[in-house]
Design a protein around this motif. Structure first.
Motif, PDB file in Angstrom:
ATOM      1  N   PRO A 192       0.680  -9.344 -13.368  1.00  0.00           N
ATOM      2  CA  PRO A 192       0.790  -9.932 -12.026  1.00  0.00           C
ATOM      3  C   PRO A 192      -0.489  -9.734 -11.214  1.00  0.00           C
ATOM      4  O   PRO A 192      -1.177  -8.723 -11.345  1.00  0.00           O
ATOM      5  CB  PRO A 192       1.968  -9.157 -11.405  1.00  0.00           C
ATOM      6  CG  PRO A 192       2.727  -8.603 -12.555  1.00  0.00           C
ATOM      7  CD  PRO A 192       1.709  -8.324 -13.630  1.00  0.00           C
ATOM      8  N   TRP A 193      -0.754 -10.699 -10.335  1.00  0.00           N
ATOM      9  CA  TRP A 193      -1.963 -10.644  -9.530  1.00  0.00           C
ATOM     10  C   TRP A 193      -1.982  -9.409  -8.632  1.00  0.00           C
ATOM     11  O   TRP A 193      -3.033  -8.784  -8.438  1.00  0.00           O
ATOM     12  CB  TRP A 193      -2.086 -11.908  -8.689  1.00  0.00           C
ATOM     13  CG  TRP A 193      -3.286 -11.933  -7.813  1.00  0.00           C
ATOM     14  CD1 TRP A 193      -3.338 -11.762  -6.461  1.00  0.00           C
ATOM     15  CD2 TRP A 193      -4.649 -12.128  -8.223  1.00  0.00           C
ATOM     16  NE1 TRP A 193      -4.624 -11.831  -5.992  1.00  0.00           N
ATOM     17  CE2 TRP A 193      -5.457 -12.063  -7.058  1.00  0.00           C
ATOM     18  CE3 TRP A 193      -5.265 -12.343  -9.458  1.00  0.00           C
ATOM     19  CZ2 TRP A 193      -6.832 -12.218  -7.091  1.00  0.00           C
ATOM     20  CZ3 TRP A 193      -6.644 -12.497  -9.493  1.00  0.00           C
ATOM     21  CH2 TRP A 193      -7.410 -12.431  -8.330  1.00  0.00           C
ATOM     22  N   LEU A 213       2.114  -2.934 -18.181  1.00  0.00           N
ATOM     23  CA  LEU A 213       2.235  -2.215 -16.914  1.00  0.00           C
ATOM     24  C   LEU A 213       3.386  -1.203 -16.932  1.00  0.00           C
ATOM     25  O   LEU A 213       3.160  -0.025 -16.609  1.00  0.00           O
ATOM     26  CB  LEU A 213       2.392  -3.197 -15.757  1.00  0.00           C
ATOM     27  CG  LEU A 213       2.457  -2.587 -14.356  1.00  0.00           C
ATOM     28  CD1 LEU A 213       1.202  -1.757 -14.070  1.00  0.00           C
ATOM     29  CD2 LEU A 213       2.620  -3.676 -13.309  1.00  0.00           C
ATOM     30  N   PRO A 214       4.630  -1.596 -17.295  1.00  0.00           N
ATOM     31  CA  PRO A 214       5.686  -0.576 -17.362  1.00  0.00           C
ATOM     32  C   PRO A 214       5.412   0.501 -18.402  1.00  0.00           C
ATOM     33  O   PRO A 214       5.762   1.672 -18.191  1.00  0.00           O
ATOM     34  CB  PRO A 214       6.955  -1.375 -17.690  1.00  0.00           C
ATOM     35  CG  PRO A 214       6.496  -2.691 -18.160  1.00  0.00           C
ATOM     36  CD  PRO A 214       5.175  -2.946 -17.516  1.00  0.00           C
ATOM     37  N   VAL A 215       4.779   0.146 -19.526  1.00  0.00           N
ATOM     38  CA  VAL A 215       4.428   1.153 -20.524  1.00  0.00           C
ATOM     39  C   VAL A 215       3.454   2.159 -19.933  1.00  0.00           C
ATOM     40  O   VAL A 215       3.608   3.375 -20.102  1.00  0.00           O
ATOM     41  CB  VAL A 215       3.835   0.486 -21.787  1.00  0.00           C
ATOM     42  CG1 VAL A 215       3.210   1.538 -22.711  1.00  0.00           C
ATOM     43  CG2 VAL A 215       4.906  -0.289 -22.539  1.00  0.00           C
ATOM     44  N   PHE A 259      -5.267  -2.368  -9.286  1.00  0.00           N
ATOM     45  CA  PHE A 259      -6.164  -1.696 -10.234  1.00  0.00           C
ATOM     46  C   PHE A 259      -7.630  -1.896  -9.851  1.00  0.00           C
ATOM     47  O   PHE A 259      -8.471  -1.036 -10.127  1.00  0.00           O
ATOM     48  CB  PHE A 259      -5.904  -2.188 -11.656  1.00  0.00           C
ATOM     49  CG  PHE A 259      -4.706  -1.570 -12.298  1.00  0.00           C
ATOM     50  CD1 PHE A 259      -4.649  -0.204 -12.534  1.00  0.00           C
ATOM     51  CD2 PHE A 259      -3.619  -2.351 -12.664  1.00  0.00           C
ATOM     52  CE1 PHE A 259      -3.537   0.377 -13.114  1.00  0.00           C
ATOM     53  CE2 PHE A 259      -2.501  -1.774 -13.260  1.00  0.00           C
ATOM     54  CZ  PHE A 259      -2.465  -0.413 -13.478  1.00  0.00           C
ATOM     55  N   SER A 260      -7.950  -3.021  -9.213  1.00  0.00           N
ATOM     56  CA  SER A 260      -9.328  -3.254  -8.791  1.00  0.00           C
ATOM     57  C   SER A 260      -9.753  -2.277  -7.694  1.00  0.00           C
ATOM     58  O   SER A 260     -10.956  -2.029  -7.505  1.00  0.00           O
ATOM     59  CB  SER A 260      -9.504  -4.694  -8.304  1.00  0.00           C
ATOM     60  OG  SER A 260      -8.895  -4.890  -7.033  1.00  0.00           O
ATOM     61  N   CYS A 281      -7.215   3.692 -17.410  1.00  0.00           N
ATOM     62  CA  CYS A 281      -6.418   2.513 -17.780  1.00  0.00           C
ATOM     63  C   CYS A 281      -6.691   1.326 -16.882  1.00  0.00           C
ATOM     64  O   CYS A 281      -6.458   0.174 -17.277  1.00  0.00           O
ATOM     65  CB  CYS A 281      -4.930   2.867 -17.767  1.00  0.00           C
ATOM     66  SG  CYS A 281      -4.446   3.981 -19.096  1.00  0.00           S
ATOM     67  N   SER A 282      -7.199   1.574 -15.660  1.00  0.00           N
ATOM     68  CA  SER A 282      -7.559   0.443 -14.794  1.00  0.00           C
ATOM     69  C   SER A 282      -8.614  -0.434 -15.461  1.00  0.00           C
ATOM     70  O   SER A 282      -8.642  -1.658 -15.241  1.00  0.00           O
ATOM     71  CB  SER A 282      -8.084   0.956 -13.451  1.00  0.00           C
ATOM     72  OG  SER A 282      -9.378   1.550 -13.580  1.00  0.00           O
TER      73      SER A 282
END
Length: 275
Positions: free
Chosen positions: A108-109, A22-24, A115-116, A231-232
């Protein structure tokens, strides 16, 4: 995936990146958006300096065509390389699985839920609605050539991606979060190629029709939209990373062909009008 001796570098790298995916992604997204804005500003200044040229000079035109051809060949070669190695027995396929497993275990949820929602920018229904809406608007404004190019670009990709999926028949990653469901084949990603073509073509139209002060914001917004949508699919584990890269490559190559064809046709029409 452990970094034990004998583990291929690509698989070890995927396992190391997965907990920090995620941070990347956010860093890459920020860098790409900023770079796009700066590049747009630089190109605008260069275009202003060359505005006195009524026609492209032959050496410059030949160089542009050569570079464009080389880029398309390179993209096709990379796509082929990925397609040949994106299997469970090859290193690339195993790295794909290592990244998907790591993301499933550590994301993380709240990020998964975000992303969903963001992934719907690449849904077929959304892209079709945008396609119809933009086509109607272009025809209403009597931009007939742009409307034809827009429809051909979107229609061509709508045929290309399913054809490639049926050709390679790659199974999707397995996930248990229940936030996204897909039944088609995995390679290449349809959301990625669709976002690339639809939003890339929309950017081309914006650069043709909007005042220059809106060009850099349009470029930056388009980059953010395409990268986030693509990316999602990785973060939701409905596609492997190589599926997404291949989708961006196939969509980007088709987009380049469509934009080059439109540019050539517009220059010919302008030249014929002047004559």
């Amino acid at each position: 995936m452990s970094d034990a001796p004998g583990t291929p570098l690509l698989i070890a790298l995927a396992g190391a990146v997965a907990p920090h995916a995620l941070p990347v992604f956010l860093l890459v997204l920020l860098a790409a958006v900023v770079a796009g804005g700066l590049a747009c500003g630089g190109l605008q200044r260069r275009r202003a300096a060359l505005a006195a040229d009524a026609e492209p000079r032959p050496p410059r035109l030949v160089l542009s065509l050569a570079l464009g051809f080389a880029a398309i060949v390179a993209a096709a070669a990379l796509f082929t390389w990925i397609a040949e190695r994106a299997t469970p027995t090859h290193t690339l396929g195993r790295a794909d699985q290592a990244l998907a497993d790591g993301i499933a275990a550590t994301l993380p949820w709240a990020a998964l839920r975000a992303f969903s929602l963001l992934t719907h920018f690449g849904d077929r229904a959304v892209l079709i609605a945008i396609g119809v809406g933009v086509a109607v608007w272009l025809l209403w404004r009597r931009h007939t050539g742009l409307a034809l190019g827009w429809m051909l670009a979107l229609g061509g990709n709508a045929l290309l991606n399913p054809t490639l999926k049926r050709l390679f028949e790659r199974a999707r990653p397995v996930h248990e979060h229940g936030l996204a469901f897909e039944e088609s084949y995995s390679f290449p990603s349809g959301h990625s190629s669709g976002a690339m073509v639809v939003y890339g073509m929309a950017l081309y139209l914006a650069l043709q029709l909007l005042p220059p002060r809106w060009h850099a914001p349009a470029v930056m917004a388009t980059i953010a939209l395409i990268l986030t949508t693509a990316c999602s699919r990785i973060f939701l584990q409905v596609h492997f990373a190589s599926d997404v890269v291949a989708g961006l490559l196939s969509g980007g190559t088709w987009l380049a062909v469509c934009i080059a064809s439109l540019g050539w046709a517009r220059r010919r029409n302008a030249h014929a009008t002047r004559r």
